[in-house]
Motif scaffolding. Structure first.
Motif, PDB file in Angstrom:
ATOM      1  N   PRO A   1       0.119  -1.734 -13.616  1.00 35.51           N
ATOM      2  CA  PRO A   1       1.147  -2.111 -14.586  1.00 35.51           C
ATOM      3  C   PRO A   1       2.092  -0.949 -14.894  1.00 35.51           C
ATOM      4  O   PRO A   1       1.704   0.226 -14.838  1.00 35.51           O
ATOM      5  CB  PRO A   1       0.341  -2.498 -15.823  1.00 35.51           C
ATOM      6  N   VAL A   2       3.316  -1.292 -15.224  1.00 35.50           N
ATOM      7  CA  VAL A   2       4.331  -0.316 -15.620  1.00 35.50           C
ATOM      8  C   VAL A   2       4.787  -0.678 -17.025  1.00 35.50           C
ATOM      9  O   VAL A   2       5.255  -1.791 -17.273  1.00 35.50           O
ATOM     10  CB  VAL A   2       5.530  -0.323 -14.659  1.00 35.50           C
ATOM     11  N   THR A   3       4.654   0.234 -17.966  1.00 34.71           N
ATOM     12  CA  THR A   3       5.016  -0.031 -19.356  1.00 34.71           C
ATOM     13  C   THR A   3       5.857   1.118 -19.904  1.00 34.71           C
ATOM     14  O   THR A   3       6.014   2.158 -19.267  1.00 34.71           O
ATOM     15  CB  THR A   3       3.755  -0.198 -20.224  1.00 34.71           C
ATOM     16  N   GLU A   4       6.382   0.914 -21.107  1.00 31.43           N
ATOM     17  CA  GLU A   4       7.131   1.948 -21.840  1.00 31.43           C
ATOM     18  C   GLU A   4       8.217   2.576 -20.970  1.00 31.43           C
ATOM     19  O   GLU A   4       8.246   3.795 -20.765  1.00 31.43           O
ATOM     20  CB  GLU A   4       6.183   3.027 -22.371  1.00 31.43           C
ATOM     21  N   VAL A   5       9.105   1.734 -20.473  1.00 31.49           N
ATOM     22  CA  VAL A   5      10.223   2.224 -19.662  1.00 31.49           C
ATOM     23  C   VAL A   5      11.355   2.605 -20.615  1.00 31.49           C
ATOM     24  O   VAL A   5      12.036   1.739 -21.173  1.00 31.49           O
ATOM     25  CB  VAL A   5      10.681   1.155 -18.647  1.00 31.49           C
ATOM     26  N   PHE A   6      11.537   3.918 -20.817  1.00 31.62           N
ATOM     27  CA  PHE A   6      12.538   4.431 -21.748  1.00 31.62           C
ATOM     28  C   PHE A   6      13.186   5.668 -21.153  1.00 31.62           C
ATOM     29  O   PHE A   6      12.657   6.276 -20.206  1.00 31.62           O
ATOM     30  CB  PHE A   6      11.900   4.825 -23.096  1.00 31.62           C
ATOM     31  N   THR A   7      14.312   6.046 -21.739  1.00 35.50           N
ATOM     32  CA  THR A   7      14.839   7.368 -21.403  1.00 35.50           C
ATOM     33  C   THR A   7      13.889   8.405 -21.992  1.00 35.50           C
ATOM     34  O   THR A   7      13.119   8.123 -22.927  1.00 35.50           O
ATOM     35  CB  THR A   7      16.240   7.583 -21.982  1.00 35.50           C
ATOM     36  N   LEU A   8      13.942   9.605 -21.471  1.00 33.24           N
ATOM     37  CA  LEU A   8      13.055  10.657 -21.962  1.00 33.24           C
ATOM     38  C   LEU A   8      13.307  10.938 -23.431  1.00 33.24           C
ATOM     39  O   LEU A   8      12.367  11.188 -24.203  1.00 33.24           O
ATOM     40  CB  LEU A   8      13.254  11.925 -21.129  1.00 33.24           C
ATOM     41  N   HIS A   9      14.552  10.881 -23.852  1.00 32.81           N
ATOM     42  CA  HIS A   9      14.883  11.134 -25.255  1.00 32.81           C
ATOM     43  C   HIS A   9      14.233  10.084 -26.153  1.00 32.81           C
ATOM     44  O   HIS A   9      13.615  10.403 -27.173  1.00 32.81           O
ATOM     45  CB  HIS A   9      16.399  11.129 -25.438  1.00 32.81           C
ATOM     46  N   GLU A  10      14.356   8.815 -25.770  1.00 30.77           N
ATOM     47  CA  GLU A  10      13.763   7.745 -26.577  1.00 30.77           C
ATOM     48  C   GLU A  10      12.244   7.829 -26.566  1.00 30.77           C
ATOM     49  O   GLU A  10      11.596   7.631 -27.593  1.00 30.77           O
ATOM     50  CB  GLU A  10      14.221   6.386 -26.046  1.00 30.77           C
ATOM     51  N   ALA A  11      11.662   8.146 -25.427  1.00 29.81           N
ATOM     52  CA  ALA A  11      10.210   8.257 -25.339  1.00 29.81           C
ATOM     53  C   ALA A  11       9.689   9.377 -26.233  1.00 29.81           C
ATOM     54  O   ALA A  11       8.635   9.249 -26.864  1.00 29.81           O
ATOM     55  CB  ALA A  11       9.796   8.505 -23.893  1.00 29.81           C
ATOM     56  N   ALA A  12      10.423  10.490 -26.297  1.00 29.18           N
ATOM     57  CA  ALA A  12       9.982  11.627 -27.108  1.00 29.18           C
ATOM     58  C   ALA A  12      10.017  11.311 -28.597  1.00 29.18           C
ATOM     59  O   ALA A  12       9.195  11.833 -29.367  1.00 29.18           O
ATOM     60  CB  ALA A  12      10.847  12.849 -26.808  1.00 29.18           C
ATOM     61  N   PHE A  13      10.937  10.441 -29.013  1.00 28.20           N
ATOM     62  CA  PHE A  13      11.104  10.173 -30.438  1.00 28.20           C
ATOM     63  C   PHE A  13      10.417   8.886 -30.888  1.00 28.20           C
ATOM     64  O   PHE A  13      10.457   8.566 -32.085  1.00 28.20           O
ATOM     65  CB  PHE A  13      12.591  10.109 -30.807  1.00 28.20           C
ATOM     66  N   ARG A  14       9.789   8.158 -29.980  1.00 28.90           N
ATOM     67  CA  ARG A  14       9.183   6.888 -30.376  1.00 28.90           C
ATOM     68  C   ARG A  14       8.107   7.055 -31.444  1.00 28.90           C
ATOM     69  O   ARG A  14       8.022   6.264 -32.382  1.00 28.90           O
ATOM     70  CB  ARG A  14       8.596   6.177 -29.149  1.00 28.90           C
ATOM     71  N   ASP A  15       7.264   8.062 -31.299  1.00 35.45           N
ATOM     72  CA  ASP A  15       6.218   8.246 -32.294  1.00 35.45           C
ATOM     73  C   ASP A  15       6.700   9.010 -33.524  1.00 35.45           C
ATOM     74  O   ASP A  15       5.906   9.346 -34.404  1.00 35.45           O
ATOM     75  CB  ASP A  15       4.997   8.935 -31.688  1.00 35.45           C
TER      76      ASP A  15
END
Length: 793
Positions: free
Chosen positions: A646-660
């Motif tokens: 499975p492939v999940t949490e497809v985001f830009t690196l900036h969005e991924a870093a700030f999600r939490d």
């Protein structure tokens, strides 16, 4: 007209006679009730108990021990066997391990599934019975037993459309077939937010240090406290150790929910409620001043009623009834605001706060809280006018209101001082949260995080099941993705930049010694990871494909690592020890956000993914255009290699870093509203008191002007009284702000206490607000018509 109807009409009289005052009072109270109810709803949602029978008895058990390599935490199968057989503090003990698996089957697309390996008696301990099929049994964990699984109601409905035929269906968990034997009831997702449960074997003959670390939990016997249970488990653990270091072993027993919601977090949440309640007190002070002013203007009316035989208790009841009417209407508006704000908070934090018992909503408990706050507001805002009416005499009232209005002025000004002090406390929390959020967003990245697409992969499983085979599978995946249309660079990494590579204990040139406190962020990477960031090696060489499982350990370190760990010595050739494995430093790279974005210490180490098995793998890829245009080619490339991955949490690196970090952003936004509300109410409160003071002293001001006083002297007279209480409020308020910010920052690591510059900013904001509130009353005082003022009685 009946007496009740007449009383009801009197309650709404203010809306007929002074609609502006009534609407202002309702809005002020609605703001205070709404803000406080919102935070109560958030805290209530975050501190809910487990949805099981007698949840207060469900506790977690942890064991801490000192070993030559440092301090370890966690229990193993041998501990569980011992505690089950000897302990008298628990009705029952069980254990679990949590992880994620790749869930696939013959029909649907693969997905990531939160999974728990759990002992068969855990469901009975919790009082949970499957709604269909059966629970896990001890025989399911025996060697050679058919692989079975129990799934959640949510997974059953979402993936299998609640079809009864799901029972008995074969699914693949990390490629291994399992038969679904049971479906749990709705809302059951123990221990955190799991959707699949498989048997956990407890070996009968494993040693104290053998086997994986597991989480042990249990149900306390009636009358047994957590402290007593902890003392018993500590004694058992020390007795079992029976050797050197046994005295350093200790066990802790704590509420199970604290696994996800630590006590420090709960303390910070309650501190937030306390700070927001200041807004309600400010609102009550404002309404009290408004009602006092109105009561003062009705002196003659009250005197006539007293002269005609009206009872004082009826006057008090009328005042309180009027305040209760205002507070009731305000509570409806406040509850509506709380529902909107709490729903927005839940929507923005659902992907971060995973505990299934946490539920942010306006339920009956929160609604009752709003009703209680309305009652408090009614009493707090209506009591002073009511007492004033009860204490007045006909003689003093008919003689004029001068004396009473001067007393009102002193009381009203003292309330302004209280409002200023409390506003400082609210603004302190507002500004420290806003500063933390803005500071993170303003960080300068060493590369463009918006142009890099990231994706979370499921567990990499291979038929061989070895680390070497998994590394080869990752290399194949990266190569397939790199060859996809539009992709210019691709790499695999265990921890994304900005998300943190953990805090790994290491040794430099030697194995870590006991009590070693050296830690660093570490990421397992594919050799060409620098291409994604368009970065180059600063010294030495980059990682290579030849740095595989058969080659000597290799590592590259970033500039911050060199500055902290090897400032006076060339790091190339030195060895980093992780446990007993050594990695030679072969290169130095730029700082690439190796740690979490909020960490000041950004030192990091990068090790080939073929030499350090990654618990989690993410892909990073860069192209020449919109990064999201690479999502489809990415999924297609992975499907060609492994259809069950499975492939999940497809985001830009900036969005991924700030999600939490969204919790901090949402709290910052909420407290910005709370702080603005506190400022507005304080300004309105000061304006109301000064306006009333000017109106009640019109004759005095006229006399002063007639005797030659300049208009500036009159302005100073009006402003001086306000300035005294404002300054007193600021002094007390700054001390309150310091206490609030220190208390909050001690509980929340991401937030630092208010600095002197921040405290100055708080004082400046309040000072400016109060100055603006002075303008209109001061100008009004200088425009008093002398003749008209002298005629006023």
């Amino acid at each position: 007209m009946t007496r009740k109807a007449a009383a009801l009409g009197q309650s709404f009289r203010l809306f007929r006679t002074h609609p502006g005052v009534a609407i202002s009072a309702v809005l002020a109270l609605a703001m205070g009730i709404g803000f406080t109810t919102t935070m109560v709803g958030i805290v209530h949602g975050a501190t809910r108990t487990l949805p099981v029978d007698r949840p207060e008895q469900i506790v977690a058990v942890d064991k801490l021990a000192r070993v030559p390599e440092g301090t370890t935490s966690g229990a193993r199968a041998a501990d569980l066997r011992l505690w089950r057989s000897v302990s008298t503090s628990f009705v029952q003990l069980a254990a679990f391990e949590t992880y994620t698996t790749n869930l696939g089957d013959s029909a649907d697309a693969p997905e990531r599934a939160a999974t728990a390996a759990i002992t068969a008696d855990a469901f009975a301990l919790l009082g949970a019975v499957p709604q269909a099929g059966r629970s896990l049994a001890d025989a399911d964990a025996e060697p050679g037993a058919p692989a079975v699984a129990v799934i959640s109601d949510a997974l059953w409905r979402r993936r299998y459309a609640a079809a009864p035929a799901a029972l008995g269906r074969t699914i693949r968990l990390d490629g291994r077939p399992h038969v679904i034997v049971g479906i749990m009831p709705p809302r059951f997702a123990f221990p955190i937010n799991q959707s699949v449960w498989v048997p956990l074997a407890v070996p009968a003959n494993s040693g104290p240090a053998e086997g994986a670390v597991m989480t042990i939990f249990g149900r306390l016997r009636d009358g047994v406290t957590m402290a007593q249970a902890g003392d018993e488990i500590t004694a058992l653990a020390r007795s079992a150790a029976n050797g050197a270091g046994a005295g350093d072993i200790r066990a802790s027993v704590f509420p199970f929910v604290e696994i996800e919601t630590p006590r420090d977090t709960i303390r910070a949440l309650y501190l937030m409620v306390l700070a927001v309640s200041f807004v309600l007190v400010i609102a009550c002070s404002n309404v009290a001043n408004l009602l006092l002013a109105r009561a003062a203007s009705r002196d003659r009316e009250i005197a006539v009623k007293l002269a005609l035989g009206a009872e004082r208790r009826h006057l008090i009841a009328a005042q309180l009834r009027e305040a209760l009417t205002l507070a009731t209407l305000a509570s409806v508006l406040g509850l509506a605001f709380a529902w909107i704000a709490t729903s927005a908070f839940a929507a923005n934090t659902s992907h971060i706060i995973e505990a299934y018992w946490v539920d942010f909503r306006v339920d009956p408990t929160v609604a009752l809280t709003a009703a209680g706050l309305a009652g408090f507001a009614a009493v707090a805002s209506g009591l002073a006018p009511a007492l004033r009416a009860s204490r007045a005499t006909v003689t003093t009232l008919l003689a004029g209101s001068a004396g009473s209005t001067m007393r009102l002025g002193r009381f009203g000004r003292s309330l302004i001082g209280v409002q200023v002090a409390l506003a400082c406390g609210v603004l302190a929390l507002t500004m420290v949260l806003a500063r933390a959020s803005v500071t993170l967003r303003a960080l300068e990245w060493p590369f463009d995080p918006h142009g890099i697409l990231t994706a979370q992969l499921g567990d990499i499983t291979t038929p061989a099941g070895t680390s070497e085979a998994a590394a080869e599978a990752i290399a194949t995946l990266v190569g397939e993705v790199r060859a996809s249309p539009g992709v210019t660079a691709a790499a695999a990494i265990s921890a994304l930049p900005g998300r943190g590579g953990g805090s790994w204990t290491f040794g430099l040139d030697a194995r870590p010694a006991a009590g070693n406190r050296r830690t660093t962020a570490i990421a397992a990477v594919s050799p060409d990871f620098l291409d994604v960031f368009d970065a180059r090696v600063l010294a030495g060489r980059a990682l290579r494909d030849s740095d595989d499982a058969h080659a000597p350990g290799a590592a590259v370190v970033n500039r911050s690592f060199v500055q902290r760990q090897s400032p006076d010595r060339n790091p190339l050739g030195r060895q980093i020890f992780l446990g007993s494995r050594a990695y030679t430093i072969v290169g130095v790279v730029p700082d690439l956000m190796a740690a979490d974005i909020q960490d000041k210490d950004q030192q990091g180490v990068y090790i080939p993914i073929s030499q350090l098995r990654a618990a989690s793998v993410r892909l990073m890829l860069r192209g020449s255009g919109d990064p999201f245009s690479l999502a489809a080619p990415l999924r297609a490339a992975i499907a060609r290699v492994d259809r069950d991955l499975p492939v999940t949490e497809v985001f830009t690196l900036h969005e991924a870093a700030f999600r939490d970090k969204r919790v901090l952003d949402v709290l910052s936004l909420l407290f910005s509203l709370f702080g603005l509300g506190a400022l507005t109410l304080t300004g309105i409160g000061l304006y109301s008191v000064l306006s009333f003071t000017v109106a009640s002293r019109t004759r005095e001001i006229s006399i002063r002007l007639a005797l030659g006083a300049t208009r500036w002297r009159v302005i100073r007279l009006v402003a001086r009284q306000a300035a005294t209480v404002v300054l007193a409020g600021l002094v007390v308020g700054i001390a309150l702000a310091v206490a609030v910010s220190i208390g909050f920052s001690s509980a929340i690591e991401q937030v630092s206490p208010a600095s002197w510059s921040l405290l100055f900013g708080i004082a400046a904001c309040l000072g400016l607000t109060c100055a603006l509130a002075l303008v209109v009353p001061a100008r009004r005082a200088t425009r008093v018509a002398i003749v008209a003022g002298l005629r006023r009685t």
